[in-house]
Design a protein around this motif. Structure first.
Motif, mmCIF file in Angstrom:
data_model
loop_
_atom_site.group_PDB
_atom_site.id
_atom_site.type_symbol
_atom_site.label_atom_id
_atom_site.label_comp_id
_atom_site.label_asym_id
_atom_site.label_seq_id
_atom_site.Cartn_x
_atom_site.Cartn_y
_atom_site.Cartn_z
ATOM 1 N N ARG A 21 1.662 -4.899 3.161
ATOM 2 C CA ARG A 21 0.517 -4.862 4.074
ATOM 3 C C ARG A 21 0.688 -5.801 5.257
ATOM 4 N N ASP A 28 0.844 -1.207 0.000
ATOM 5 C CA ASP A 28 0.000 0.000 0.000
ATOM 6 C C ASP A 28 0.871 1.245 0.000
ATOM 7 N N THR A 81 -2.809 0.466 -4.259
ATOM 8 C CA THR A 81 -2.448 -0.853 -3.739
ATOM 9 C C THR A 81 -1.885 -1.690 -4.874
#
Ligand code: MUC
Ligand code: MG
Length: 386
Positions: free
Chosen positions: A370, A13, A31
Motif C-alpha cells: 500500500r 492490497d 488486504t
C-alpha cells in the motif's frame, strides 16, 4: 541466543477475481498484513495476518494488526530469543491480551524462521504429517445462481474442486434455499454442497432454514446463528436435522472446550488466526478429537503465506472428515509467492521445504504494498458494486 533485529509489517492490497458476497460484507479485494522477522543469524521468518472485510468479520483489521505489532509486539520481539518461539509467544501472551490474528502472524514467522534454521518443515514441529495433501473446497459467492453453477461446473471439469460452500444469510430464507437447491440439482452427486450463514439467522429461522436445506440435499450448515448463542447451537444440533459446524464462535481452545462439553457442534472449523496461532489451533484439534467432534480446515481467505501455515497445521490432523477450504490464493488476481501453491485433483499439496517451504515474490510485494509510490489505485467498477 538468536536476536530478532528487525520486525517488518507490510500492508498489501490484492484485488479478488470477482466480488465475494458474504452475509456481512462483499469483498472486492483482500488486504494482507505480511510480517517479516529479520534474525541476527541471517534467517528471515515470514507470517501473514489477514481478515475479511476490514472490521466486518473479526475484531482485528489489517491496519490495526500492523499498528499493534509495530507498537506493542515489536519491543517484546526485539528483546526475545528467536530460537525459542514458545518463550517469545509466552512473553507476548503475558503482555498482550487477545490480538489473535497478530499473534498468529508472529508465531507463523517464528516457526518459519526456526524451520529454516533447522532444515525442518513447520508441520514436523507440530508433530509430523498425517498427510501430504489436503482436500480443498471452493466457495461459490458471486451472488448469482447461474454464475455459481457455471463456476462450479468449471471447477469440477478441471478437477480443482468437487465440494462447494455457498454463502447465504443475506436474502430471505426461501430465496437462499432455492439458490442452494438449484445448485445442488445442477451438480447432483458430482459435488458436496455446504452452506455458511455467517451468523445471519436467529435460532427460529435457523431451525426452519436447516430443515429446508436438508430437504434440498445440503450436507453441512456452518455457524447459522450468533457466536454468542451457544445454547442455541446446542438445541439446533440436538434437533439432528443436518450436521452443524462452529466457525466464528471458535476463538481458541477455551471456546472449543465449551462447545465440546455442551455438544454444540458436530464439526469444528479450525482457523489458525481465530484460534490465536498454530499451536492453539492444534489444541482445538486435540479437544475435537477427544470429544468426537469432526474436523474441517478453515480459512480467513489468506494469501499464500497464511494458507500454507494453515496447511502445515491441518496436515498433522489424523482425521479431517470435512476437508479444508484453503483456496484463498485462488480468489486473488495476484500471486505473492515465487512458486505458486499446487492445486489439482481436488487437493492442495503441502510444501515440504524448511519452515513454511515458500518464498515471497519480492517484486510483487514491492508493487502491491500500500505504501509503494507506484501502487495503482484499486477501484471498484460501478458495475460490480451493490
Ligand atoms: C468463513 O466464514 O468461513 C471462508 C471461506 C469463505 O469464502 O469465506 C471464509 C470465511
Ligand atoms: Mg465460516
Amino acid at each position: 541466543m538468536i536476536a530478532v533485529e528487525k520486525v517488518e509489517t507490510i500492508i498489501v492490497d490484492v484485488p479478488t477475481i470477482r466480488p465475494h458476497v458474504l452475509a456481512m460484507t462483499t469483498m472486492y479485494r483482500q488486504t494482507l498484513c505480511i510480517v517479516r522477522l529479520h534474525c541476527c543469524d541471517g534467517v528471515v521468518g515470514i507470517g501473514e495476518a489477514t481478515t475479511i472485510g476490514g472490521l466486518a468479520y473479526g475484531e482485528e483489521s489489517p491496519e490495526g494488526i500492523k499498528l499493534a505489532i509495530d507498537t506493542y509486539f515489536s519491543p517484546i520481539l526485539l528483546a526475545g530469543d528467536a530460537s525459542r518461539p514458545a518463550m517469545i509467544m509466552a512473553a507476548l501472551d503475558t503482555s498482550i491480551v487477545g490480538n489473535h490474528f497478530a499473534k498468529c502472524a508472529i508465531e507463523t514467522a517464528l516457526l518459519d524462521a526456526q524451520g529454516k534454521r533447522c532444515g525442518m518443515a513447520v508441520s514436523e514441529f507440530l508433530g509430523g504429517r498425517a498427510r501430504d495433501s489436503l482436500p480443498v473446497l471452493w466457495t461459490l459467492a458471486s451472488g448469482n445462481t447461474a454464475k455459481d453453477i457455471a463456476e462450479a461446473e468449471a471447477m469440477i471439469a478441471c478437477r480443482r474442486h468437487n465440494a462447494f460452500k455457498l454463502k447465504i444469510g443475506k436474502r430471505p430464507v426461501a430465496d437462499d434455499v432455492a439458490h442452494v437447491g438449484a445448485i445442488k440439482k445442477a451438480l447432483g452427486d458430482k459435488a458436496s454442497i455446504r452452506v455458511d450463514v455467517n451468523m445471519a439467522w436467529d435460532e427460529t429461522t435457523a431451525l426452519k432454514g436447516m430443515k429446508m436445506l436438508a430437504d434440498v440435499g445440503c450436507d453441512l450448515v456452518e455457524q447459522p446463528i450468533s457466536r454468542n448463542n451457544r445454547a442455541g447451537m446446542e438445541r439446533l444440533r440436538a434437533a439432528g436435522v443436518i450436521p452443524i459446524m462452529a466457525d466464528e464462535a471458535l476463538r481458541g481452545p477455551v471456546d472449543a472446550y465449551d462447545h465440546a462439553v455442551r455438544g454444540a457442534a458436530d464439526v469444528f472449523a479450525v482457523k489458525i488466526e481465530q484460534s490465536g496461532g498454530l499451536i492453539a489451533a492444534k489444541a482445538v484439534q486435540a479437544i475435537a478429537d477427544a470429544a468426537g467432534v469432526a474436523l474441517y480446515g478453515g480459512t480467513m481467505l489468506e494469501a499464500g503465506v497464511g494458507t500454507v501455515a494453515s496447511a502445515h497445521v491441518f496436515a498433522t490432523f489424523g482425521t479431517l472428515s470435512f476437508g479444508t477450504e484453503l483456496f484463498g490464493p485462488l480468489l486473488l488476481t495476484e500471486e505473492i509467492l515465487e512458486t505458486p501453491l499446487t492445486y489439482g485433483d481436488f487437493v492442495l499439496q503441502v510444501p515440504s521445504g524448511p519452515g513454511l517451504g515458500i518464498t515471497l515474490d519480492e517484486d510483487r510485494i514491492a508493487f502491491l504494498r500500500r505504501d509503494a509510490l507506484s501502487r495503482p489505485t484499486i477501484s471498484i467498477p460501478a458495475a460490480q458494486k451493490g
